[in-house]
Design a protein around this motif. Structure first.
Motif, mmCIF file in Angstrom:
data_model
loop_
_atom_site.group_PDB
_atom_site.id
_atom_site.type_symbol
_atom_site.label_atom_id
_atom_site.label_comp_id
_atom_site.label_asym_id
_atom_site.label_seq_id
_atom_site.Cartn_x
_atom_site.Cartn_y
_atom_site.Cartn_z
ATOM 1 N N ARG A 193 43.322 -22.757 -15.392
ATOM 2 C CA ARG A 193 44.723 -23.038 -14.942
ATOM 3 C C ARG A 193 45.268 -24.318 -14.789
ATOM 4 O O ARG A 193 46.488 -24.500 -15.028
ATOM 5 C CB ARG A 193 45.216 -22.275 -13.614
ATOM 6 C CG ARG A 193 44.637 -22.789 -12.366
ATOM 7 C CD ARG A 193 44.852 -21.851 -10.871
ATOM 8 N NE ARG A 193 44.163 -22.788 -10.077
ATOM 9 C CZ ARG A 193 43.626 -22.326 -8.960
ATOM 10 N NH1 ARG A 193 43.702 -20.986 -8.691
ATOM 11 N NH2 ARG A 193 43.500 -23.067 -7.946
ATOM 12 N N ASP A 194 44.243 -25.321 -14.549
ATOM 13 C CA ASP A 194 44.340 -26.723 -14.372
ATOM 14 C C ASP A 194 44.416 -27.412 -15.768
ATOM 15 O O ASP A 194 45.220 -28.432 -15.961
ATOM 16 C CB ASP A 194 43.604 -27.187 -13.468
ATOM 17 C CG ASP A 194 43.858 -26.824 -11.862
ATOM 18 O OD1 ASP A 194 45.239 -26.316 -11.700
ATOM 19 O OD2 ASP A 194 42.890 -26.630 -11.123
ATOM 20 N N VAL A 195 43.624 -26.968 -16.462
ATOM 21 C CA VAL A 195 43.284 -27.763 -17.794
ATOM 22 C C VAL A 195 44.263 -27.410 -18.862
ATOM 23 O O VAL A 195 45.007 -28.089 -19.704
ATOM 24 C CB VAL A 195 41.834 -27.308 -18.496
ATOM 25 C CG1 VAL A 195 41.736 -27.855 -19.876
ATOM 26 C CG2 VAL A 195 40.647 -27.833 -17.573
ATOM 27 N N PHE A 196 44.884 -26.017 -18.754
ATOM 28 C CA PHE A 196 45.798 -25.719 -19.756
ATOM 29 C C PHE A 196 47.290 -25.422 -19.389
ATOM 30 O O PHE A 196 47.370 -24.749 -18.372
ATOM 31 C CB PHE A 196 45.598 -24.339 -20.638
ATOM 32 C CG PHE A 196 44.047 -24.396 -21.190
ATOM 33 C CD1 PHE A 196 43.839 -25.002 -22.459
ATOM 34 C CD2 PHE A 196 42.983 -23.973 -20.315
ATOM 35 C CE1 PHE A 196 42.669 -25.134 -23.056
ATOM 36 C CE2 PHE A 196 41.608 -23.984 -21.137
ATOM 37 C CZ PHE A 196 41.647 -24.630 -22.476
ATOM 38 N N ARG A 197 48.313 -26.287 -20.021
ATOM 39 C CA ARG A 197 49.510 -26.293 -19.540
ATOM 40 C C ARG A 197 50.551 -25.480 -20.799
ATOM 41 O O ARG A 197 50.125 -25.661 -21.973
ATOM 42 C CB ARG A 197 50.153 -27.545 -19.086
ATOM 43 C CG ARG A 197 49.739 -28.200 -18.076
ATOM 44 C CD ARG A 197 49.544 -27.640 -16.802
ATOM 45 N NE ARG A 197 49.111 -28.174 -15.352
ATOM 46 C CZ ARG A 197 48.902 -27.481 -14.308
ATOM 47 N NH1 ARG A 197 49.686 -26.682 -14.004
ATOM 48 N NH2 ARG A 197 48.487 -28.376 -13.356
ATOM 49 N N GLN A 198 51.776 -25.423 -20.447
ATOM 50 C CA GLN A 198 52.540 -24.545 -21.642
ATOM 51 C C GLN A 198 52.515 -25.247 -22.641
ATOM 52 O O GLN A 198 52.367 -24.785 -23.862
ATOM 53 C CB GLN A 198 53.949 -24.268 -21.091
ATOM 54 C CG GLN A 198 54.672 -23.675 -21.935
ATOM 55 C CD GLN A 198 56.230 -23.580 -21.683
ATOM 56 O OE1 GLN A 198 56.481 -23.686 -20.301
ATOM 57 N NE2 GLN A 198 56.976 -22.572 -22.406
ATOM 58 N N GLN A 199 52.602 -26.847 -22.650
ATOM 59 C CA GLN A 199 52.571 -27.721 -23.818
ATOM 60 C C GLN A 199 51.383 -27.610 -24.634
ATOM 61 O O GLN A 199 51.333 -27.997 -26.094
ATOM 62 C CB GLN A 199 52.952 -29.085 -23.621
ATOM 63 C CG GLN A 199 52.038 -29.737 -22.732
ATOM 64 C CD GLN A 199 52.380 -29.883 -21.241
ATOM 65 O OE1 GLN A 199 52.822 -28.680 -20.862
ATOM 66 N NE2 GLN A 199 52.053 -30.586 -20.517
#
Length: 506
Positions: free
Chosen positions: A52-58
């Motif tokens: 959840r911390d490594v991957f953001r919407q962008q």
């Protein structure tokens, strides 16, 4: 221990790989990564931290393509850092990305061969990069402009001839498809799932069946020991046995600790296995101490809960949740240093005094590794007013290091190494300690699938099934895995800015 996902679908796969990785997060909390492919190019995002911390919407918006692989990782032998996050990538031949779960026991020899004979450069000290380059070299020697499924299987067969240890891998070939394979003993798990859509059949490979469930795939089969699978970009599944004399001997510690209880591995329900562990433990308690008065059985959350419930039912004793868990603290077993482990136990668990005060309490845990956690929990139980604190381990004494991908501490840091049960009991401060018998543990797993040839139980009996582990290897691992060595390695990484080489990211 790590978690793997590979997927070929009819639309962008990154969101589903993300979802699958979140349910495999228990297999590694150090780093995460996803690689996808579209239009002949890789897109990649990886870094340290939880999914959840490594991957953001962008990041997800730039991970386009109908093929991809993902990985969650915890560090082995003290290695950590963003540069060691997976998947790894090589551009020749074709463009290959690979993610790996396990450990190559001959990685140092292979690294030397890759440099001297195969003329390949390794950018890190990770055996996962070694595995990738061995596969890439063997595929390249075939000299094909466009590889077929047969070529991939030929390369995997060569990997099995050269590599030793316990390993499962998923990989991605640009414009060709996703592949996966498992070591000839099937030590590390790998499963296949399928899903029918209006556009056609879709296939997925993962470490555990729960990853299939969360994205709507139906469990199809386990990847067999020594077997390789290839899902081409048209969505066709190819399978082949690539190792002669393969034998299924999966790691039994998966059933004890690592796997989620709702997983199915090699036809064995982890949930039912842990129920049988509790029943066997109850029978041993009744046999050894028939007059022992226990007021309440309390699990140490979360892995031991099923065994503790089954044990309580078998003994007709109250089962209570006496320890409340802070869900935002990582698993202490895979904390990088002893001081961090000690601190995290108190942050992670808090007793309910009502369930301890004036009672004879039986605490149940899945296993005892260093003894750090159980010692502090026993102290908590006494501080909460327990009259007597008994302790039960659903696994036998862990006396030997694991060399097949579970980063257990060095032998000297295992509390049961060269100690009797009575000595361990005194060290952890319990009034009585009972361990599961190894024969019972094996039976609990084997009852789930009588066709399994056996299990890797090396952490309990010191018998390493690959047959290539000697004392010099264990001494080397002792040096690498000690807390002092790991602390020294972290200092080195910090001095280098946490980088060992190039890191590609989106």
């Amino acid at each position: 221990m790590c978690g793997l996902v590979g997927l070929v679908a009819k639309s962008d796969v990154a969101p589903e790989i993300y979802d699958a990785l979140t349910v495999l997060q228990h297999r590694g909390q150090d780093a995460a990564g996803i690689v996808t492919c579209v239009g002949g190019k890789f897109s990649q995002r990886k870094g340290e931290g939880l999914v959840r911390d490594v991957f953001r919407q962008q990041h997800m918006q730039r991970l386009g393509g109908p093929m991809g692989i993902g990985h969650v990782r915890y560090p082995t032998a003290g290695s950590s850092g963003t540069a060691l996050a997976q998947p790894f990538y090589v551009n020749s031949p074709y463009g290959i990305a690979l993610a790996h779960n396990g450990n190559l026991t001959n990685s140092e020899q292979l690294a030397q061969e890759l440099f001297q004979d195969d003329l390949r450069h390794l950018n890190t000290d990770s055996d996962s990069e070694v595995l990738l380059n061995i596969f890439a070299h063997e595929l390249q020697t075939l000299g094909k402009l466009s590889p077929s499924a047969d070529d991939i299987f030929t390369a995997v067969a060569s990997v099995h001839r050269r590599c030793r240890g316990g390993y499962a891998a998923v990989g991605l070939l640009v414009n060709y498809g996703v592949f996966g394979f498992r070591d000839p003993f099937g030590i590390r798990p790998l499963v296949i799932g399928a899903r029918k859509t209006h556009a056609g059949e879709e296939y997925m490979i993962a470490s555990e069946s729960v990853a299939l469930d969360v994205v709507g795939f139906t469990f199809l089969d386990d990847v067999g020991p020594g077997e390789a699978v290839f899902i081409d970009q048209e969505g066709k599944l190819h399978r082949r046995q690539c190792a002669p004399n393969a034998t299924l001997r999966p790691c039994i510690f998966e059933h004890v600790y690592f796997a989620r209880p709702d997983s199915l591995m090699d036809g064995i329900s982890v949930y039912k296995t842990r129920m049988r562990q509790g029943e066997a433990l109850a029978k041993k308690v009744r046999r050894l101490r028939p007059d022992l008065h226990i007021d309440v059985i309390i699990p140490i959350p979360d892995t031991s809960r099923i065994a503790a419930q089954s044990m309580a039912y078998e003994l007709n004793i109250k089962f209570r949740e006496g320890l409340m868990k802070n869900r935002y603290i990582g698993r202490t077993f895979i904390m990088p240093g002893q001081s961090e482990r000690k601190k995290s136990v108190r942050q992670k668990l808090n007793p309910v005094p009502l369930e301890f005060s004036g009672k004879n309490v039986m605490l149940v845990d899945d296993s005892i590794v260093r003894g750090t956690t159980c010692r502090q929990i026993i102290e908590m139980a006494r501080d909460a007013g327990a009259a007597n604190v008994y302790f039960a381990s659903a696994a036998p004494p862990v006396r030997y290091p694991n060399v097949y991908g579970i980063d257990m501490p060095s032998a000297s840091e295992l509390i049961a190494h060269n100690r009797s049960v009575e000595e361990v009991c005194e060290l952890i401060g319990a009034d009585w300690l009972v361990y599961q018998d190894l024969d019972d543990l094996i039976r609990c797993s084997h009852d789930g699938n009588p066709h399994v040839d056996g299990f890797d139980c090396s952490v309990f009996n010191g018998e390493y099934i690959t047959g290539d582990i000697d004392q010099s290897y264990l001494d080397r691992q002792e040096f690498l895995r000690s807390d002092d060595a790991q602390n020294e390695r972290r200092v080195e990484l910090q001095a280098e800015g946490g980088m060992v080489g190039l890191h590609n990211d989106v």
